[in-house]
Motif scaffolding. Structure first.
Motif, PDB file in Angstrom:
ATOM      1  N   PRO A  36       1.246  -0.976  -0.267  1.00  0.00           N
ATOM      2  CA  PRO A  36      -0.150  -0.193   0.505  1.00  0.00           C
ATOM      3  C   PRO A  36       0.790   0.770  -0.340  1.00  0.00           C
ATOM      4  CG  PRO A  36      -0.358  -0.533   2.057  1.00  0.00           C
ATOM      5  CD  PRO A  36       0.336  -1.960   1.525  1.00  0.00           C
ATOM      6  N   PRO A  37       0.185   2.581  -0.510  1.00  0.00           N
ATOM      7  CA  PRO A  37       1.002   3.748  -1.063  1.00  0.00           C
ATOM      8  C   PRO A  37       0.950   3.992   0.804  1.00  0.00           C
ATOM      9  CG  PRO A  37      -0.627   3.320  -1.872  1.00  0.00           C
ATOM     10  CD  PRO A  37      -0.736   2.804  -1.419  1.00  0.00           C
ATOM     11  N   GLN A  38       2.382   4.919   1.087  1.00  0.00           N
ATOM     12  CA  GLN A  38       2.498   5.386   1.818  1.00  0.00           C
ATOM     13  C   GLN A  38       1.411   6.047   2.951  1.00  0.00           C
ATOM     14  OE1 GLN A  38       6.725   7.143   1.339  1.00  0.00           O
ATOM     15  NE2 GLN A  38       7.066   6.958   3.608  1.00  0.00           N
ATOM     16  N   PRO A  39       0.390   5.913   3.995  1.00  0.00           N
ATOM     17  CA  PRO A  39      -0.555   7.397   3.950  1.00  0.00           C
ATOM     18  C   PRO A  39       0.018   8.626   4.470  1.00  0.00           C
ATOM     19  CG  PRO A  39       0.584   5.456   6.296  1.00  0.00           C
ATOM     20  CD  PRO A  39       1.455   4.838   4.666  1.00  0.00           C
ATOM     21  N   GLY A  40      -0.963   9.403   4.107  1.00  0.00           N
ATOM     22  CA  GLY A  40      -0.696  10.793   3.906  1.00  0.00           C
ATOM     23  C   GLY A  40       0.612  11.131   3.380  1.00  0.00           C
ATOM     24  N   LYS A  41       0.748  10.305   2.433  1.00  0.00           N
ATOM     25  CA  LYS A  41       1.691  10.346   1.489  1.00  0.00           C
ATOM     26  C   LYS A  41       1.842  10.348  -0.013  1.00  0.00           C
ATOM     27  CE  LYS A  41       6.012  11.439   3.466  1.00  0.00           C
ATOM     28  NZ  LYS A  41       7.215  12.447   3.439  1.00  0.00           N
ATOM     29  N   PRO A  42       1.001  11.603  -0.918  1.00  0.00           N
ATOM     30  CA  PRO A  42       0.376  11.425  -2.454  1.00  0.00           C
ATOM     31  C   PRO A  42       1.625  10.470  -3.268  1.00  0.00           C
ATOM     32  CG  PRO A  42       1.019  13.575  -2.034  1.00  0.00           C
ATOM     33  CD  PRO A  42       1.354  13.242  -0.329  1.00  0.00           C
ATOM     34  N   LEU A  43       0.713  10.176  -4.242  1.00  0.00           N
ATOM     35  CA  LEU A  43       1.682  10.090  -5.013  1.00  0.00           C
ATOM     36  C   LEU A  43       2.467  10.407  -6.074  1.00  0.00           C
ATOM     37  CD1 LEU A  43      -0.229   6.095  -5.698  1.00  0.00           C
ATOM     38  CD2 LEU A  43       2.143   6.747  -4.814  1.00  0.00           C
ATOM     39  N   THR A  44       3.360  11.492  -5.528  1.00  0.00           N
ATOM     40  CA  THR A  44       3.952  12.052  -6.701  1.00  0.00           C
ATOM     41  C   THR A  44       5.812  11.756  -6.417  1.00  0.00           C
ATOM     42  OG1 THR A  44       4.245  13.805  -4.419  1.00  0.00           O
ATOM     43  CG2 THR A  44       1.784  13.756  -5.979  1.00  0.00           C
ATOM     44  N   ASP A  45       6.772  12.744  -6.931  1.00  0.00           N
ATOM     45  CA  ASP A  45       7.811  12.470  -6.305  1.00  0.00           C
ATOM     46  C   ASP A  45       7.910  13.243  -5.575  1.00  0.00           C
ATOM     47  OD1 ASP A  45       7.848  11.233  -9.466  1.00  0.00           O
ATOM     48  OD2 ASP A  45       8.841  13.212 -10.893  1.00  0.00           O
ATOM     49  N   ARG A  46       9.539  13.278  -4.991  1.00  0.00           N
ATOM     50  CA  ARG A  46       9.693  13.560  -3.242  1.00  0.00           C
ATOM     51  C   ARG A  46      10.649  14.146  -3.580  1.00  0.00           C
ATOM     52  NH1 ARG A  46       4.743  14.694  -1.931  1.00  0.00           N
ATOM     53  NH2 ARG A  46       5.211  14.894   0.189  1.00  0.00           N
ATOM     54  N   LEU A  47      10.772  16.074  -3.279  1.00  0.00           N
ATOM     55  CA  LEU A  47      12.217  16.106  -2.368  1.00  0.00           C
ATOM     56  C   LEU A  47      12.546  16.200  -1.714  1.00  0.00           C
ATOM     57  CD1 LEU A  47      14.589  18.167  -4.475  1.00  0.00           C
ATOM     58  CD2 LEU A  47      12.737  19.920  -3.464  1.00  0.00           C
ATOM     59  N   TYR A  48      13.615  16.019  -1.085  1.00  0.00           N
ATOM     60  CA  TYR A  48      14.501  16.308   0.398  1.00  0.00           C
ATOM     61  C   TYR A  48      15.414  17.196   0.358  1.00  0.00           C
ATOM     62  CZ  TYR A  48      11.707  11.727   1.242  1.00  0.00           C
ATOM     63  OH  TYR A  48      10.587  11.036   1.504  1.00  0.00           O
ATOM     64  N   ARG A  49      15.408  18.109   1.467  1.00  0.00           N
ATOM     65  CA  ARG A  49      16.742  18.768   1.372  1.00  0.00           C
ATOM     66  C   ARG A  49      17.421  18.787   1.822  1.00  0.00           C
ATOM     67  NH1 ARG A  49      13.936  23.386   3.862  1.00  0.00           N
ATOM     68  NH2 ARG A  49      14.922  23.164   5.671  1.00  0.00           N
ATOM     69  N   ASN A  50      18.630  19.051   2.380  1.00  0.00           N
ATOM     70  CA  ASN A  50      19.528  17.950   3.033  1.00  0.00           C
ATOM     71  C   ASN A  50      19.560  19.099   4.036  1.00  0.00           C
ATOM     72  OD1 ASN A  50      21.500  16.915   4.358  1.00  0.00           O
ATOM     73  ND2 ASN A  50      22.671  16.979   3.118  1.00  0.00           N
ATOM     74  N   ASP A  51      19.608  19.327   5.359  1.00  0.00           N
ATOM     75  CA  ASP A  51      19.980  20.433   6.708  1.00  0.00           C
ATOM     76  C   ASP A  51      21.338  19.494   7.508  1.00  0.00           C
ATOM     77  OD1 ASP A  51      18.109  21.909   5.758  1.00  0.00           O
ATOM     78  OD2 ASP A  51      16.136  20.344   7.466  1.00  0.00           O
ATOM     79  N   LEU A  52      22.315  19.219   6.144  1.00  0.00           N
ATOM     80  CA  LEU A  52      23.747  18.941   6.919  1.00  0.00           C
ATOM     81  C   LEU A  52      24.004  19.402   8.309  1.00  0.00           C
ATOM     82  CD1 LEU A  52      25.817  16.501   6.785  1.00  0.00           C
ATOM     83  CD2 LEU A  52      27.289  18.135   5.252  1.00  0.00           C
ATOM     84  N   SER A  53      24.582  19.430   9.537  1.00  0.00           N
ATOM     85  CA  SER A  53      24.687  19.263  10.652  1.00  0.00           C
ATOM     86  C   SER A  53      26.035  18.936  11.086  1.00  0.00           C
ATOM     87  CB  SER A  53      23.836  20.243  11.512  1.00  0.00           C
ATOM     88  OG  SER A  53      23.544  18.626  12.282  1.00  0.00           O
ATOM     89  N   VAL A  54      27.104  19.596  11.906  1.00  0.00           N
ATOM     90  CA  VAL A  54      28.200  19.164  12.273  1.00  0.00           C
ATOM     91  C   VAL A  54      27.727  18.764  14.083  1.00  0.00           C
ATOM     92  CG1 VAL A  54      30.679  18.861  13.017  1.00  0.00           C
ATOM     93  CG2 VAL A  54      29.350  19.871  10.436  1.00  0.00           C
ATOM     94  N   ALA A  55      28.818  17.435  14.613  1.00  0.00           N
ATOM     95  CA  ALA A  55      28.192  17.255  15.916  1.00  0.00           C
ATOM     96  C   ALA A  55      29.746  17.832  16.591  1.00  0.00           C
ATOM     97  CB  ALA A  55      27.715  16.469  16.480  1.00  0.00           C
ATOM     98  N   ARG A  56      29.515  17.914  18.212  1.00  0.00           N
ATOM     99  CA  ARG A  56      30.394  18.564  19.167  1.00  0.00           C
ATOM    100  C   ARG A  56      31.946  17.797  18.206  1.00  0.00           C
ATOM    101  NH1 ARG A  56      27.293  19.821  24.820  1.00  0.00           N
ATOM    102  NH2 ARG A  56      26.315  21.093  24.143  1.00  0.00           N
ATOM    103  N   ASP A  57      31.617  16.523  18.440  1.00  0.00           N
ATOM    104  CA  ASP A  57      32.585  16.015  18.181  1.00  0.00           C
ATOM    105  C   ASP A  57      33.314  16.019  16.836  1.00  0.00           C
ATOM    106  OD1 ASP A  57      31.039  14.069  16.773  1.00  0.00           O
ATOM    107  OD2 ASP A  57      31.999  12.715  17.509  1.00  0.00           O
ATOM    108  N   GLY A  58      32.646  16.565  15.719  1.00  0.00           N
ATOM    109  CA  GLY A  58      33.409  16.908  14.364  1.00  0.00           C
ATOM    110  C   GLY A  58      32.476  15.844  13.509  1.00  0.00           C
ATOM    111  N   THR A  59      31.362  14.638  13.564  1.00  0.00           N
ATOM    112  CA  THR A  59      30.909  14.222  12.649  1.00  0.00           C
ATOM    113  C   THR A  59      30.000  14.931  12.336  1.00  0.00           C
ATOM    114  OG1 THR A  59      31.259  12.614  14.501  1.00  0.00           O
ATOM    115  CG2 THR A  59      29.443  11.826  12.756  1.00  0.00           C
ATOM    116  N   PRO A  60      29.649  14.178  11.021  1.00  0.00           N
ATOM    117  CA  PRO A  60      28.340  15.224   9.892  1.00  0.00           C
ATOM    118  C   PRO A  60      27.560  14.755  10.311  1.00  0.00           C
ATOM    119  CG  PRO A  60      30.031  14.143   8.199  1.00  0.00           C
ATOM    120  CD  PRO A  60      30.827  13.884  10.041  1.00  0.00           C
ATOM    121  N   ARG A  61      25.971  15.522  10.478  1.00  0.00           N
ATOM    122  CA  ARG A  61      24.740  14.872   9.968  1.00  0.00           C
ATOM    123  C   ARG A  61      23.778  14.928   9.508  1.00  0.00           C
ATOM    124  NH1 ARG A  61      23.477  14.777  16.708  1.00  0.00           N
ATOM    125  NH2 ARG A  61      24.766  13.062  17.726  1.00  0.00           N
ATOM    126  N   PRO A  62      23.768  14.234   8.476  1.00  0.00           N
ATOM    127  CA  PRO A  62      22.775  14.654   7.609  1.00  0.00           C
ATOM    128  C   PRO A  62      21.715  14.287   7.722  1.00  0.00           C
ATOM    129  CG  PRO A  62      23.938  12.514   6.823  1.00  0.00           C
ATOM    130  CD  PRO A  62      24.286  12.507   7.601  1.00  0.00           C
TER     131      PRO A  62
END
Length: 586
Positions: free
Chosen positions: A103-129
């Protein structure tokens, strides 16, 4: 002028941090598919990529059901990190079997999806997408039956645009530069309506504007669906031989936001086949881009650029139309890189169960030899049907390694007997380049995500966390998208380059030669094309091994200009702009 972006190497800390995040969210490692017991961990769900492809399977075995889908890794908002575009399917009838089984995802219309990456860096320098679904805010309304996607700045405004391949009318989405897109398909004149899976932006005439090549598959109409059978007599999907192949399309960019269909006058119309994969590169070293098309079950084409707006198919003469036995294979995915480190572009393509995937080695002048058996890539591929593929240096040792996405197109009897609801799934594969033309499968050491059996199709490659090693976006048919984050490569040194041409857009097709003291030079190409139905990060990422020492870096721009930079530093991304280096006279 050099623009620098430095990321601290995490050296494996991401796994423990991710585990704490999962625990805080109440998720197990299995449910989030984010485990790091090997080279890669799947961090799609944990990072916010919740996409599930829906193929609308109807019970009528429409051949388009198991072809999609694709995805793109690209920086649509120009903030320096990679965002994600994923192509969605659609309903194929009022009684779609997928509604009950997948079944399709509930609440998700059947369309292409665009995801923005809000990349951050943790205190130890580890990047977190961290990915946020911004489809609605972006204005993208792509609700057709999606197959694949390609990206490129066709209007030279510095913002990357999106071209979507569909079953039905394709779409061109212009990036407005403010987080939104506008559909300009009709104005641009690129609304191809045949069944197309892969496409590529390429400046074939070297006028500074990106042109568009669209690879078409077959003429398919559900109203004229053919009935085909498996060897045991049960209903199964048809091969492309049951349908008439569709001609490809070449569109020339006029430079004013519109395109001209030059398929006929360019010579591309002289031959066509069941095109599934396309890659563009300068295969004969004349500084003009050629076009290679992987045809499913038919001879492949190598369109040699004649430098006057026309092309000639040299597939047979070049040795890349068929395999070493003279047989056309079920070519699906394709990629072109310098596999053997000799400075020219080699070819690799994926094939059907019972065939072998094929690697063609370039002699430097555009003539190729099938070296599949000699490289050790033949036997491990015989038991798989393969689609998307990526050449990338996962361990940053300077040699390009190989990822292959697998999944059937005809039902596997063993799975049918188990009453499997979608009996096409297989595991994916990873091969390490040992140098000297030899490869070794290392799938068992690659991580738990490689134990998943799915119906994988598109693969996009890029550094999603900007930590200096290449990650993979894998799109599964009737399944979840996977984000394979590399835990291995950034233990070694690397060089990241974004190449911008004189107009300020990504210089697709630019070639880079990286000199290293007392070691062989490394060649890479800025590219978004290749694989299957997908688009890659156009930045160049070069593994340097255990030494950070760098010599001059030379860039061969698509315009023909050759420039050199000295004093670049390893373990960071640097932007190089055409016209700002030291010109090298040939």
């Amino acid at each position: 002028m050099l623009t620098l972006l430095t990321r601290r190497n995490p050296h494996g800390h991401a796994a423990s941090i991710l585990g704490r995040v999962l625990a805080a969210m109440g998720l197990s490692a299995l449910s989030a598919a984010a485990v790091a017991d090997g080279y890669f961990s799947d961090q799609a769900e944990a990072s916010g990529v919740d996409f599930v492809q829906f193929n609308g399977m109807s019970g009528e075995f429409y051949m388009i059901e198991n072809l999609g889908g694709g995805g793109a890794l690209f920086d649509y908002d120009n903030d320096g990190d990679l965002d994600i575009y994923l192509v969605q399917g659609a309903m194929l009838g009022p009684k779609a079997l997928s509604e009950a089984l997948f079944p399709p995802q509930p609440g998700k219309p059947l369309t292409d999806r665009l995801y923005r990456n809000d990349l951050s860096v943790a205190r130890d320098g580890t990047p977190r997408p961290r990915f946020v679904d911004v489809t609605e805010a972006s204005g993208i309304r792509s609700a057709g039956y999606g197959m694949g996607v390609t990206v490129g700045d066709y209007d030279n405004d510095g913002w990357v645009d999106v071209y979507v391949n569909n079953y039905g009318r394709n779409q061109l989405w212009r990036n407005n530069g403010n987080g939104t897109f506008s559909e300009v398909t009709d104005q641009a004149g690129v609304g191809e309506e045949r069944l197309s899976v892969s496409s590529a932006f390429v400046d074939y005439d070297r006028d500074g504007d990106l042109d568009l090549f669209v690879s078409n598959y077959v003429y398919f109409d559900p109203e004229e669906n053919r009935e085909c059978s498996a060897p045991d007599g049960s209903r199964d999907y048809c091969s492309p031989r049951a349908y008439e192949p569709a001609p490809d399309r070449l569109y020339a960019n006029r430079g004013d936001g519109t395109f001209e269909d030059v398929t006929a006058k360019s010579g591309i119309a002289r031959a066509f086949g069941t095109g599934l994969g396309v890659v563009v590169a300068d295969f004969n070293g004349d500084a003009w881009p050629d076009i290679y098309v992987a045809n499913d079950g038919m001879a492949n084409q190598l369109w040699r650029n004649q430098k006057d707006g026309t092309f000639v198919d040299d597939g047979l003469l070049s040795g890349t139309a068929v395999n070493m036995e003279g047989a056309a294979e079920a070519s699906m995915g394709v990629d072109a890189v310098d596999v053997d480190g000799d400075g020219d572009e080699d070819l690799f393509m994926t094939h059907l169960l019972g065939e072998t995937n094929t690697i063609y080695i370039n002699d430097g002048e555009g003539w190729f030899e099938d070296r599949t058996m000699a490289t050790g890539l033949a036997a491990p591929s015989k038991g798989y049907t393969s689609f998307g593929t990526a050449w990338f240096d996962y361990n940053n040792d300077g040699w390009l390694d190989l990822y292959i996405a697998n999944g059937g197109v005809n039902n596997f009897l063993s799975l049918v007997l188990q009453n499997d609801p979608y009996p096409l799934h297989q595991t994916n594969q990873l091969f390490v380049n040992l140098g000297e033309g030899q490869f070794k499968e290392v799938t068992k050491a690659a991580g738990k995500v490689f134990k998943l059996s799915e119906v994988s199709r598109g693969v996009a490659c890029g550094d999603v966390d900007s930590d200096g090693d290449a990650d993979l976006l894998v799109v599964n048919n009737n399944g979840r998208a996977r984000l394979l984050v590399n835990q291995e490569g950034n233990r070694r040194h690397w060089l990241g380059l974004r190449l911008l041409d004189a107009r300020g857009r990504d210089a697709l097709g630019a070639r880079v030669r990286v000199e290293r003291p007392k070691q062989r030079p490394l060649w890479r190409r800025a590219r978004a094309d290749g694989s299957y139905a997908s688009a890659n990060d156009p930045r160049v990422l070069v593994g340097l091994g255990d030494s950070a020492a760098l010599g001059p870096v030379r860039v061969y721009w698509p315009s023909g200009l050759v420039e050199q930079w000295s004093g670049l530093q390893a373990d960071r991304y640097t932007t190089l702009r055409e016209g700002e280096g030291q010109e090298v006279k040939s």
